[in-house]
Design an enzyme around this catalytic site. Structure first.
Site, PDB file in Angstrom:
ATOM      1  N   TRP A  35      26.673  44.076  32.139  1.00 17.57           N
ATOM      2  CA  TRP A  35      26.295  43.808  33.540  1.00 17.57           C
ATOM      3  C   TRP A  35      24.922  44.424  33.796  1.00 17.57           C
ATOM      4  O   TRP A  35      24.659  45.546  33.359  1.00 17.57           O
ATOM      5  CB  TRP A  35      27.320  44.441  34.495  1.00 17.57           C
ATOM      6  CG  TRP A  35      28.726  43.980  34.339  1.00 17.57           C
ATOM      7  CD1 TRP A  35      29.776  44.714  33.871  1.00 17.57           C
ATOM      8  CD2 TRP A  35      29.253  42.684  34.660  1.00 17.57           C
ATOM      9  NE1 TRP A  35      30.930  43.957  33.880  1.00 17.57           N
ATOM     10  CE2 TRP A  35      30.639  42.713  34.357  1.00 17.57           C
ATOM     11  CE3 TRP A  35      28.709  41.506  35.172  1.00 17.57           C
ATOM     12  CZ2 TRP A  35      31.483  41.616  34.556  1.00 17.57           C
ATOM     13  CZ3 TRP A  35      29.551  40.411  35.371  1.00 17.57           C
ATOM     14  CH2 TRP A  35      30.913  40.472  35.056  1.00 17.57           C
ATOM     15  N   TRP A  45      49.744  31.610  46.365  1.00 19.60           N
ATOM     16  CA  TRP A  45      48.733  32.425  45.670  1.00 19.60           C
ATOM     17  C   TRP A  45      48.786  33.877  46.159  1.00 19.60           C
ATOM     18  O   TRP A  45      48.517  34.815  45.422  1.00 19.60           O
ATOM     19  CB  TRP A  45      47.327  31.861  45.909  1.00 19.60           C
ATOM     20  CG  TRP A  45      46.915  30.840  44.887  1.00 19.60           C
ATOM     21  CD1 TRP A  45      46.880  29.490  45.051  1.00 19.60           C
ATOM     22  CD2 TRP A  45      46.479  31.096  43.530  1.00 19.60           C
ATOM     23  NE1 TRP A  45      46.440  28.899  43.886  1.00 19.60           N
ATOM     24  CE2 TRP A  45      46.186  29.855  42.947  1.00 19.60           C
ATOM     25  CE3 TRP A  45      46.303  32.249  42.771  1.00 19.60           C
ATOM     26  CZ2 TRP A  45      45.731  29.731  41.633  1.00 19.60           C
ATOM     27  CZ3 TRP A  45      45.855  32.135  41.457  1.00 19.60           C
ATOM     28  CH2 TRP A  45      45.579  30.888  40.910  1.00 19.60           C
ATOM     29  N   TRP A  96      31.826  42.505  38.852  1.00 17.66           N
ATOM     30  CA  TRP A  96      32.657  42.000  39.948  1.00 17.66           C
ATOM     31  C   TRP A  96      33.226  43.127  40.810  1.00 17.66           C
ATOM     32  O   TRP A  96      33.504  42.947  41.984  1.00 17.66           O
ATOM     33  CB  TRP A  96      33.800  41.121  39.405  1.00 17.66           C
ATOM     34  CG  TRP A  96      34.744  41.815  38.459  1.00 17.66           C
ATOM     35  CD1 TRP A  96      34.655  41.879  37.108  1.00 17.66           C
ATOM     36  CD2 TRP A  96      35.933  42.566  38.796  1.00 17.66           C
ATOM     37  NE1 TRP A  96      35.695  42.596  36.570  1.00 17.66           N
ATOM     38  CE2 TRP A  96      36.507  43.031  37.591  1.00 17.66           C
ATOM     39  CE3 TRP A  96      36.576  42.870  39.989  1.00 17.66           C
ATOM     40  CZ2 TRP A  96      37.677  43.791  37.543  1.00 17.66           C
ATOM     41  CZ3 TRP A  96      37.735  43.635  39.963  1.00 17.66           C
ATOM     42  CH2 TRP A  96      38.274  44.089  38.744  1.00 17.66           C
ATOM     43  N   TRP A 113      38.639  38.272  42.859  1.00 23.59           N
ATOM     44  CA  TRP A 113      37.388  38.658  42.192  1.00 23.59           C
ATOM     45  C   TRP A 113      37.513  38.480  40.691  1.00 23.59           C
ATOM     46  O   TRP A 113      36.603  37.985  40.026  1.00 23.59           O
ATOM     47  CB  TRP A 113      36.973  40.092  42.573  1.00 23.59           C
ATOM     48  CG  TRP A 113      36.143  40.067  43.818  1.00 23.59           C
ATOM     49  CD1 TRP A 113      36.575  40.288  45.099  1.00 23.59           C
ATOM     50  CD2 TRP A 113      34.753  39.720  43.919  1.00 23.59           C
ATOM     51  NE1 TRP A 113      35.538  40.107  45.983  1.00 23.59           N
ATOM     52  CE2 TRP A 113      34.403  39.768  45.285  1.00 23.59           C
ATOM     53  CE3 TRP A 113      33.766  39.379  42.998  1.00 23.59           C
ATOM     54  CZ2 TRP A 113      33.109  39.487  45.743  1.00 23.59           C
ATOM     55  CZ3 TRP A 113      32.478  39.095  43.453  1.00 23.59           C
ATOM     56  CH2 TRP A 113      32.162  39.151  44.805  1.00 23.59           C
ATOM     57  N   GLU A 146      48.922  27.716  48.755  1.00 23.22           N
ATOM     58  CA  GLU A 146      47.940  28.799  48.964  1.00 23.22           C
ATOM     59  C   GLU A 146      48.658  30.086  49.362  1.00 23.22           C
ATOM     60  O   GLU A 146      48.301  31.182  48.922  1.00 23.22           O
ATOM     61  CB  GLU A 146      46.914  28.411  50.040  1.00 23.22           C
ATOM     62  CG  GLU A 146      46.000  27.281  49.627  1.00 23.22           C
ATOM     63  CD  GLU A 146      45.232  27.578  48.336  1.00 23.22           C
ATOM     64  OE1 GLU A 146      44.781  28.708  48.144  1.00 23.22           O
ATOM     65  OE2 GLU A 146      45.106  26.655  47.512  1.00 23.22           O
ATOM     66  N   ASN A 154      37.137  30.468  52.404  1.00 20.95           N
ATOM     67  CA  ASN A 154      37.514  30.638  50.996  1.00 20.95           C
ATOM     68  C   ASN A 154      36.538  29.987  50.017  1.00 20.95           C
ATOM     69  O   ASN A 154      36.165  30.587  49.014  1.00 20.95           O
ATOM     70  CB  ASN A 154      38.929  30.092  50.758  1.00 20.95           C
ATOM     71  CG  ASN A 154      39.341  30.248  49.315  1.00 20.95           C
ATOM     72  OD1 ASN A 154      39.393  31.356  48.799  1.00 20.95           O
ATOM     73  ND2 ASN A 154      39.597  29.129  48.635  1.00 20.95           N
TER      74      ASN A 154
END
Ligand SMILES: Cc1cc2nc3c(=O)[nH]c(=O)nc-3n(C[C@H](O)[C@H](O)[C@H](O)COP(=O)(O)OP(=O)(O)OC[C@H]3O[C@@H](n4cnc5c(N)ncnc54)[C@H](O)[C@@H]3O)c2cc1C
Length: 485
Positions: free
Chosen positions: A311, A283, A364, A387, A280, A346
């Site tokens: 959208w 990441w 987003w 996102w 993680e 998370n």
């Protein structure tokens, strides 16, 4: 004997003394050090993150005071303020830890050029990440696009270098009169306050370098051994909660890495969980790699076919989502946790992001901006990459057709509703089984427990099945997708 010329250590998002390569190099120069911070209108962020970075800077200033020094705070843009400081102090060298975001990079390039033209040396050092973005590359010298391949490459590399300790005694340079005048001006700047409603952040996030290490130790002692099993459980809340500390640089990623690796050496049985946790942290580096190679990560779809996504951006739905009033308990719990504390678990971040982009068909970028304003860990790389991951617009992203069902996620990851009860108290008297779907509760039961759907808690703002079908149809109809089919 000639007095040695001072050197400047420029702090930005690295508010710590230990394992701070730039500070260490400034100290190692043997010259007196000016510890400086620039209140830069071009890089300052409003919202909870502005407040948090302010707290972190104050904590650093307090630590420097204990050592007999002062953090020199000045106002101005970095490319103007730093050369000015170098002149005032007749500084020989400026040290800083590198930045990777487009504004930071551009500013540092410009500042460096001006300083060098003034005859001042610049040393920029790697202090933020485990590995510099350009050091992890494919065999053909390209940046990795997929995390699993990136992570494999990282695991084949030597581990991040060992941490450096805090300088034992810093020698601070005396300030000339002009520096005092700049500092006095900076003290008149308005304070960064928490956004409305986020008052719980103050008690939730003690802010100092020592607090960051306490948090890490507590995680290693109590929670790392069950990380893989519990990391998706917002009701258990056993992840490290280190993200705000990493964001402000109160602790370095390298310190976290080595502390966890050292724990594995002592307690072999935690290895598997520890590596899941370290991935993680990986990441986080991977997000910076993406930002480094895609400076528009926060504003442009990495997959251009989404440029045609129609959208709907319905303001009323966006507002309900922001305020935790969607009628879907897990979504509302997460959005209220964010609103009140500046942080969200998370797994719930993933659920609320999927809900906003897919069920509510909202761009987003609107979610990214809201998160950036409310999170105490708001980070230009991690927020934007995640996102894009959730929306399916990123390079290594969850595909668009993977639409989280907020009820299913709730039943799976908050089975007894403990997390929901904390953040959505109007539902707390519902039995475990109904807490994920309050609209299924018998009206008599609702009356008995004082729950009035549509009054004390909203009806669901969209029908999940219908919204899902619309989201899938919109994606299928994208012109670029149709060409592929
Ligand atoms: C939509 C969305 C937006 C996000 N925005 C941010 C953000 O602005 N800032 C931020 O720090 N994290 C962000 N994350 C990632 C993640 O949610 C948080 O880092 C994590 O919840 C922090 O809690 P923790 O420190 O207990 O994490 P742990 O599980 O203990 O993980 C340790 C560290 O690894 C890093 N990390 C963990 N998960 C991720 C991830 N998915 N991507 C990148 N790094 C990760 C963080 O630095 C974290 O502190 C976002 C995730 C999503 C889905």
């Amino acid at each position: 004997m000639l007095t040695p010329r001072p050197v400047i250590m420029l702090f930005r998002d690295d508010f710590r003394l230990a394992d701070n390569p730039a500070l260490n190099a400034a100290h190692a120069s043997g010259q007196p050090v000016v510890c400086a911070f620039v209140h830069d209108p071009d890089t300052q962020r409003p919202g909870a993150i502005g407040w948090w970075l302010n707290q972190a800077r104050s904590a650093l200033a307090a630590t420097l005071r204990e050592q007999g020094g002062t953090l020199l705070e000045v106002e101005g843009t970095t490319p103007e303020a730093v050369p000015q400081l170098a002149k005032i102090f007749n500084a020989e060298t400026v040290f800083w830890n590198r930045r990777y975001d487009p504004t930071g990079k551009a500013q540092d390039t410009q500042t460096k050029a001006t300083l060098e033209a003034q005859g001042v040396c610049v040393h920029s050092l790697p202090g933020r990440l485990l590995h510099e973005p350009w050091t992890v590359q494919t065999g053909s010298g390209q940046p990795y696009k997929v995390f699993t391949a990136w992570w494999r490459a990282v695991r084949d590399m030597p581990p991040p270098g060992r941490c450096v300790s805090a300088p034992r005694t810093l020698t601070f340079a005396p300030w000339p009169k002009a520096a005092h005048a700049l500092a006095e001006h900076a003290h008149t700047l308005p304070p960064h306050t928490l956004p409305e409603g986020a008052n719980a952040a103050e008690q939730d996030w003690p802010c100092s370098e020592a607090d960051a290490h306490d948090m890490l130790q507590e995680f290693i002692e109590n929670n790392v051994a069950r990380y893989s099993q519990e990391r998706d459980r917002p009701d258990k809340d056993t992840t490290s909660r280190l993200s705000p500390y990493l964001r402000a640089g109160l602790i370095s990623a390298r310190q976290v890495w080595h502390a966890v690796e050292d724990a594995v050496q002592k307690h072999g049985h935690i290895a598997e969980n520890a590596w899941t946790f370290l991935s993680e942290l990986g990441w986080r580096d991977f997000a910076y790699t993406q930002l480094f190679y895609h400076p528009t990560l926060a504003t442009e779809n990495l997959r251009p076919e989404f440029n045609d996504m129609p959208w709907q951006n319905t303001q009323k739905l966006l507002h309900a989502w922001q305020q935790g009033q969607t009628g879907y308990p897990l979504v509302d719990a997460g959005m209220r946790q964010l609103y009140q504390t500046g942080w969200m678990h998370n797994r719930v971040r993933m659920v609320v992001a999927s809900f906003l982009t897919k069920h509510l068909l909202t761009d987003w970028r609107k979610g990214e901006v809201w998160f950036h304003n409310r999170l105490v860990d708001a980070d230009p790389a991690q927020n934007a990459m995640n996102w894009q991951w959730c929306a399916g617009t990123g390079i290594d992203a969850s595909p668009w057709f993977r639409i989280f069902n907020p009820v299913g996620q709730s039943e799976k990851f908050d089975p007894t509703g403990a997390y929901i009860r904390t953040w959505v108290p109007e539902l707390r008297h519902l039995p475990d089984k109904l807490i994920h779907t309050p609209w299924k509760a018998d009206p008599a039961l609702c009356r008995q427990i004082g729950l009035h759907l549509g009054k004390t808690y909203p009806h669901p703002i969209v029908d999940l099945k219908e919204a899902r079908a619309v989201a899938l149809a919109h994606y299928k109809n994208l012109p670029a997708r149709q060409k592929e089919d």
